[in-house]
Design a protein around this motif. Structure first.
Motif, PDB file in Angstrom:
ATOM      1  N   GLY A   1       2.448 -16.900   3.556  1.00 24.28           N
ATOM      2  CA  GLY A   1       1.012 -16.975   3.782  1.00 24.28           C
ATOM      3  C   GLY A   1       0.184 -17.273   2.548  1.00 24.28           C
ATOM      4  O   GLY A   1      -1.045 -17.414   2.640  1.00 24.28           O
ATOM      5  N   TYR A   2       0.818 -17.377   1.378  1.00 25.16           N
ATOM      6  CA  TYR A   2       0.081 -17.643   0.141  1.00 25.16           C
ATOM      7  C   TYR A   2      -0.012 -19.146  -0.119  1.00 25.16           C
ATOM      8  O   TYR A   2       0.926 -19.892   0.173  1.00 25.16           O
ATOM      9  CB  TYR A   2       0.771 -16.993  -1.060  1.00 25.16           C
ATOM     10  N   HIS A   3      -1.124 -19.564  -0.709  1.00 20.78           N
ATOM     11  CA  HIS A   3      -1.201 -20.905  -1.262  1.00 20.78           C
ATOM     12  C   HIS A   3      -0.488 -20.919  -2.605  1.00 20.78           C
ATOM     13  O   HIS A   3      -0.377 -19.888  -3.287  1.00 20.78           O
ATOM     14  CB  HIS A   3      -2.661 -21.333  -1.438  1.00 20.78           C
TER      15      HIS A   3
ATOM     16  N   SER B   1       5.431  -7.890  -8.452  1.00 19.01           N
ATOM     17  CA  SER B   1       4.224  -7.405  -7.789  1.00 19.01           C
ATOM     18  C   SER B   1       4.279  -7.617  -6.284  1.00 19.01           C
ATOM     19  O   SER B   1       3.499  -7.012  -5.545  1.00 19.01           O
ATOM     20  CB  SER B   1       2.993  -8.106  -8.367  1.00 19.01           C
ATOM     21  N   LEU B   2       5.183  -8.461  -5.819  1.00 22.38           N
ATOM     22  CA  LEU B   2       5.307  -8.737  -4.381  1.00 22.38           C
ATOM     23  C   LEU B   2       6.443  -7.957  -3.729  1.00 22.38           C
ATOM     24  O   LEU B   2       6.563  -7.967  -2.502  1.00 22.38           O
ATOM     25  CB  LEU B   2       5.540 -10.235  -4.148  1.00 22.38           C
ATOM     26  N   LEU B   3       7.287  -7.302  -4.519  1.00 24.40           N
ATOM     27  CA  LEU B   3       8.485  -6.662  -3.976  1.00 24.40           C
ATOM     28  C   LEU B   3       8.183  -5.282  -3.411  1.00 24.40           C
ATOM     29  O   LEU B   3       7.307  -4.567  -3.891  1.00 24.40           O
ATOM     30  CB  LEU B   3       9.558  -6.543  -5.059  1.00 24.40           C
TER      31      LEU B   3
ATOM     32  N   ARG C   1       3.897 -10.207   2.367  1.00 21.71           N
ATOM     33  CA  ARG C   1       3.155 -11.373   2.847  1.00 21.71           C
ATOM     34  C   ARG C   1       1.657 -11.192   2.569  1.00 21.71           C
ATOM     35  O   ARG C   1       1.189 -10.100   2.255  1.00 21.71           O
ATOM     36  CB  ARG C   1       3.368 -11.561   4.354  1.00 21.71           C
ATOM     37  N   ARG C   2       0.939 -12.278   2.735  1.00 22.24           N
ATOM     38  CA  ARG C   2      -0.505 -12.230   2.519  1.00 22.24           C
ATOM     39  C   ARG C   2      -1.199 -11.333   3.541  1.00 22.24           C
ATOM     40  O   ARG C   2      -2.251 -10.735   3.258  1.00 22.24           O
ATOM     41  CB  ARG C   2      -1.103 -13.644   2.575  1.00 22.24           C
TER      42      ARG C   2
ATOM     43  N   THR D   1       2.184  -7.579   5.632  1.00 25.02           N
ATOM     44  CA  THR D   1       3.452  -7.228   6.267  1.00 25.02           C
ATOM     45  C   THR D   1       4.586  -7.616   5.325  1.00 25.02           C
ATOM     46  O   THR D   1       4.379  -8.306   4.319  1.00 25.02           O
ATOM     47  CB  THR D   1       3.626  -7.933   7.620  1.00 25.02           C
ATOM     48  N   TRP D   2       5.796  -7.186   5.665  1.00 25.23           N
ATOM     49  CA  TRP D   2       6.947  -7.433   4.793  1.00 25.23           C
ATOM     50  C   TRP D   2       7.829  -8.537   5.365  1.00 25.23           C
ATOM     51  O   TRP D   2       8.155  -8.530   6.556  1.00 25.23           O
ATOM     52  CB  TRP D   2       7.786  -6.166   4.606  1.00 25.23           C
ATOM     53  N   ALA D   3       8.199  -9.465   4.511  1.00 24.88           N
ATOM     54  CA  ALA D   3       9.136 -10.530   4.889  1.00 24.88           C
ATOM     55  C   ALA D   3      10.485 -10.230   4.252  1.00 24.88           C
ATOM     56  O   ALA D   3      10.558  -9.838   3.074  1.00 24.88           O
ATOM     57  CB  ALA D   3       8.627 -11.883   4.395  1.00 24.88           C
TER      58      ALA D   3
END
Length: 340
Positions: A262-264, A275-277, A311-312, A315-317
């Motif tokens: 969902g991120y650009h 930071s995303l984990l 995700r943006r 939620t978790w992918a």
């Protein structure tokens, strides 16, 4: 010439040298070991068979399944029931359903199957709908072994063991891991391998007072996208690549990341991968990072890791991430396959 006994020195006949009875004439010793006969062995086998058939008749499964049970399967199911009775004594409200009590209608509403483990990882309960996910019945799954590690992919066993120990130290803390589980031959032929399953659960006290022997791990196991083998390109629709500095800061990423996370592209450049984990997966990601960072050669790779990435939409992918050195060893390239 007179011949005397060498034992008592009395006169003997010429053909003997002592007055002791010959070995063949001696009375049989009372301490002579008992030697089993064929009839006694057959009687013991018949008794064992009768006891196993009695145990089989008590199992809460259908008559058709009972007829197909081997002695090994019978003993595996009996051990499963004994572990369940120990963790969930009869009369307690926390006991898991026995056999077909949990209706097929209710199980059909679940996105996966239910799993209960003891503190040591021994199987205690598996819901009947496991066959819809793995292609193996509960009985066939128990033939693989009596612990959760016997049905998991060998590469994930160490990580799962660590997570179970961590969850056991903090009862009530939820943990999640993804691993391939053993499946039937027909499933492997149809799908090209075993089934990747996400296991989400926590340790809970089965009765009070709580103790390590009275805790059980209750989990829901849901299928995820098939894990591709190393080197297998598979479908490119669920793949994206990202470039990182040696500290895992994003330096570039494919535009297709927007479909998966969902991120650009511009939003991620300059951010840290960590930071995303998910907090529970940072240790696994750090181990993969170290494996790549310790080698100074371009092209050096670390084994794939299954990680949760934010995700943006918050939620978790689930991503299966492979990392390798690139550009003369001055950066790290990650290939991520979206699992769910």
């Amino acid at each position: 010439m007179t011949i005397f006994c060498s034992h008592c020195h009395r006169p003997l006949q010429a053909e003997t040298t002592n007055c002791l009875p010959r070995r063949a004439e001696q009375a049989p010793s009372a301490s002579k070991p008992f030697r089993s006969t064929k009839s006694a062995s057959k009687a013991r086998r018949d008794q064992i068979n009768a006891e196993l058939q009695a145990l089989r008749s008590l199992l809460p499964i259908s008559a058709r399944e009972k007829e197909r049970l081997s002695y090994l399967h019978t003993m595996a199911l009996v051990c499963l029931r004994l572990r369940g009775a120990h963790l969930f004594p009869p009369g307690t409200h926390s006991a898991p359903p026995a056999g077909p009590v949990l209706g097929a209608e209710l199980l059909s509403l679940l996105p996966g199957f239910l799993l209960v483990l003891s503190a040591s990882g021994k199987l205690v309960y598996i819901s009947e709908n496991v066959s819809q996910v793995l292609g193996l019945s509960m009985v066939e799954l128990l033939a693989q072994g009596d612990t959760v590690f016997d049905i998991l992919d060998a590469r994930a066993q160490e990580d799962v063991h660590k997570k179970l120990l961590l969850a056991q130290e903090e009862p009530g803390r939820e943990i999640t891991f993804v691993s391939e589980m053993r499946t039937s031959k027909a499933f492997r032929l149809q799908h090209g391998g075993n089934r990747a399953v996400a296991v989400r659960g926590r340790f809970m006290a089965s009765y009070w007072p709580a103790s390590p022997s009275a805790t059980a791990f209750l989990a829901l196991c849901t299928p995820v996208a098939q894990l591709a083998a190393d080197g297998d390109a598979g479908s490119q629709d669920n793949l994206f690549q990202s470039m990182h500095a040696l500290d895992m800061t994003f330096t570039d990423v494919m535009e297709s990341v927007i479909y998966h996370l969902g991120y650009h592209r511009e939003e991620l450049i300059g951010q840290s991968w960590y930071s995303l984990l998910h907090p529970e997966d940072t240790d696994l990601a750090a181990a993969q990072h170290r494996a790549v960072g310790e080698s100074l050669e371009a092209g050096a790779a670390a084994g794939p890791a299954v990680l949760r990435v934010l995700r943006r939409d918050r939620t978790w992918a689930w991503l299966r991430v492979s990392a390798r050195r690139g550009r003369g060893g001055r950066c790290i390239t990650c290939t991520s396959r979206c699992l769910r």
